[in-house]
Design a protein around this motif. Structure first.
Motif, PDB file in Angstrom:
ATOM      1  N   UNK A  57      67.542  45.979  75.946  1.00 62.15           N
ATOM      2  CA  UNK A  57      67.794  46.615  74.648  1.00 62.15           C
ATOM      3  C   UNK A  57      67.147  45.820  73.514  1.00 62.15           C
ATOM      4  N   UNK A  58      67.241  44.491  73.609  1.00 67.82           N
ATOM      5  CA  UNK A  58      66.627  43.634  72.589  1.00 67.82           C
ATOM      6  C   UNK A  58      65.117  43.796  72.570  1.00 67.82           C
ATOM      7  N   UNK A  59      64.537  43.896  73.787  1.00 70.95           N
ATOM      8  CA  UNK A  59      63.097  44.067  73.889  1.00 70.95           C
ATOM      9  C   UNK A  59      62.669  45.416  73.309  1.00 70.95           C
ATOM     10  N   UNK A  60      63.466  46.444  73.617  1.00 65.77           N
ATOM     11  CA  UNK A  60      63.162  47.775  73.084  1.00 65.77           C
ATOM     12  C   UNK A  60      63.271  47.786  71.564  1.00 65.77           C
ATOM     13  N   UNK A  61      64.285  47.085  71.067  1.00 64.26           N
ATOM     14  CA  UNK A  61      64.462  47.000  69.621  1.00 64.26           C
ATOM     15  C   UNK A  61      63.277  46.292  68.964  1.00 64.26           C
ATOM     16  N   UNK A  62      62.810  45.206  69.597  1.00 69.34           N
ATOM     17  CA  UNK A  62      61.658  44.472  69.071  1.00 69.34           C
ATOM     18  C   UNK A  62      60.413  45.352  69.058  1.00 69.34           C
ATOM     19  N   UNK A  63      60.239  46.075  70.172  1.00 70.27           N
ATOM     20  CA  UNK A  63      59.075  46.963  70.263  1.00 70.27           C
ATOM     21  C   UNK A  63      59.120  48.027  69.180  1.00 70.27           C
ATOM     22  N   UNK A  64      60.327  48.561  68.952  1.00 72.41           N
ATOM     23  CA  UNK A  64      60.476  49.586  67.916  1.00 72.41           C
ATOM     24  C   UNK A  64      60.164  49.021  66.536  1.00 72.41           C
ATOM     25  N   UNK A  65      60.624  47.776  66.311  1.00 72.05           N
ATOM     26  CA  UNK A  65      60.374  47.132  65.022  1.00 72.05           C
ATOM     27  C   UNK A  65      58.885  46.880  64.818  1.00 72.05           C
ATOM     28  N   UNK A  66      58.195  46.480  65.890  1.00 73.41           N
ATOM     29  CA  UNK A  66      56.749  46.222  65.808  1.00 73.41           C
ATOM     30  C   UNK A  66      56.007  47.528  65.505  1.00 73.41           C
ATOM     31  N   UNK A  67      56.384  48.603  66.200  1.00 69.51           N
ATOM     32  CA  UNK A  67      55.743  49.901  65.971  1.00 69.51           C
ATOM     33  C   UNK A  67      55.977  50.385  64.547  1.00 69.51           C
ATOM     34  N   UNK A  68      57.217  50.164  64.040  1.00 70.48           N
ATOM     35  CA  UNK A  68      57.538  50.575  62.674  1.00 70.48           C
ATOM     36  C   UNK A  68      56.699  49.799  61.665  1.00 70.48           C
ATOM     37  N   UNK A  69      56.529  48.487  61.913  1.00 68.76           N
ATOM     38  CA  UNK A  69      55.697  47.661  61.022  1.00 68.76           C
ATOM     39  C   UNK A  69      54.256  48.146  61.016  1.00 68.76           C
ATOM     40  N   UNK A  70      53.738  48.521  62.187  1.00 66.04           N
ATOM     41  CA  UNK A  70      52.354  49.007  62.286  1.00 66.04           C
ATOM     42  C   UNK A  70      52.186  50.315  61.510  1.00 66.04           C
ATOM     43  N   UNK A  71      53.185  51.187  61.660  1.00 63.43           N
ATOM     44  CA  UNK A  71      53.140  52.463  60.948  1.00 63.43           C
ATOM     45  C   UNK A  71      53.129  52.234  59.443  1.00 63.43           C
ATOM     46  N   UNK A  72      53.984  51.306  58.998  1.00 60.37           N
ATOM     47  CA  UNK A  72      54.065  51.002  57.560  1.00 60.37           C
ATOM     48  C   UNK A  72      52.753  50.422  57.076  1.00 60.37           C
ATOM     49  N   UNK A  73      52.119  49.571  57.904  1.00 58.28           N
ATOM     50  CA  UNK A  73      50.825  48.979  57.523  1.00 58.28           C
ATOM     51  C   UNK A  73      49.748  50.050  57.418  1.00 58.28           C
ATOM     52  N   UNK A  74      49.743  51.001  58.370  1.00 54.64           N
ATOM     53  CA  UNK A  74      48.752  52.079  58.354  1.00 54.64           C
ATOM     54  C   UNK A  74      48.954  52.995  57.169  1.00 54.64           C
ATOM     55  N   UNK A  75      50.245  53.197  56.826  1.00 49.54           N
ATOM     56  CA  UNK A  75      50.560  54.068  55.688  1.00 49.54           C
ATOM     57  C   UNK A  75      50.054  53.444  54.406  1.00 49.54           C
ATOM     58  N   UNK A  76      50.277  52.122  54.270  1.00 54.83           N
ATOM     59  CA  UNK A  76      49.834  51.411  53.074  1.00 54.83           C
ATOM     60  C   UNK A  76      48.316  51.387  52.972  1.00 54.83           C
ATOM     61  N   UNK A  77      47.680  51.288  54.135  1.00 59.96           N
ATOM     62  CA  UNK A  77      46.220  51.263  54.138  1.00 59.96           C
ATOM     63  C   UNK A  77      45.668  52.612  53.716  1.00 59.96           C
TER      64      UNK A  77
END
Length: 240
Positions: free
Chosen positions: A220-240
């Motif tokens: 669950x922790x790993x899945x949560x980390x993966x979700x957080x990483x994906x969310x950060x990438x999405x936010x970075x792409x949105x800002x770009x």
């Protein structure tokens, strides 16, 4: 005439000495040992001896394996002994001395000592205790005593655990030599060995459950980390 302690008083003393909640999985083991020791302590024919002490420490240490929190085990053991008005350090010291004697002699030597009262080096006190038991027609036999005796034999000769024929021969000699009730001895040791197997199985199931729970949490922790990483990438792409 002194008034004998009641079981309620003994239990109250225990819970006064050890104030932390007991792990529910081990509560029955603790309370059964406490009751057994109480009933012996108020029996007029009962007399403390090092073999009995070894039986107590063996039962406690064996069936309390895996207790959590680990650091509370000593407090629980101390409280049990104090509840029956005994010194826990004496139990430990007497038990360790007997195990040391057994570990430093052969199975044949130890069997001869326990059945024929043949002296062992450094075991004068043990020989004296055995002599008193043999000569005492009112000796109070107990399950804890025979577990202590069995532990001495097992320490000196580990094959007794697996060799049924040899175990039977050795126990027969000891019972005859000390005047112990063989039928009760067999029944108590069979139950003890059976409970050891059940406890080991239960402990194995518990350990598997703990491992499975830990893996699930890690997943669950790993899945949560993966979700957080994906969310950060999405936010970075949105800002770009």
């Amino acid at each position: 005439m002194d008034t004998l302690r009641t079981l309620s008083e003994t239990k109250r003393t225990f819970y006064t000495q050890h104030t932390r909640p007991l792990n529910s999985i081990y509560r029955r083991v603790i309370e059964e040992l406490l009751v057994e020791m109480h009933l012996l302590s108020v029996n007029t024919d009962f007399k403390y001896d090092p073999i009995y002490a070894l039986g107590v420490t063996t039962v406690f240490d064996t069936f309390m394996q895996g207790y959590q929190p680990e650091k509370e085990k000593e407090s629980i053991f101390n409280a049990i002994c104090q509840a029956v008005e005994n010194d826990p350090q004496k139990y430990r010291q007497d038990a360790e001395k007997l195990k040391s004697i057994a570990a430093n002699h052969s199975g044949e030597e130890v069997t001869a000592c326990l059945s024929e009262l043949k002296p062992l080096d450094g075991a004068e006190e043990l020989t004296k205790v055995l002599q008193e038991i043999k000569n005492n027609s009112r000796f109070k036999y107990s399950r804890l005593f025979i577990i202590g005796l069995y532990t001495i034999l097992e320490t000196a000769n580990p094959d007794l655990v697996t060799d049924d024929k040899k175990r039977e021969e050795v126990l027969q000699k000891c019972c005859q030599g000390l005047g112990l009730p063989k039928e009760k001895v067999d029944k108590d040791l069979d139950l003890y060995r059976s409970n050891l197997e059940k406890m080991e199985q239960a402990r194995s199931v518990l350990e598997d459950a703990i491992k499975a729970d830990r893996k699930q949490r890690e997943r669950r922790q790993q899945q949560q980390k993966s979700s957080e990483v994906e969310l950060e990438k999405k936010e970075e792409n949105t800002e770009a």
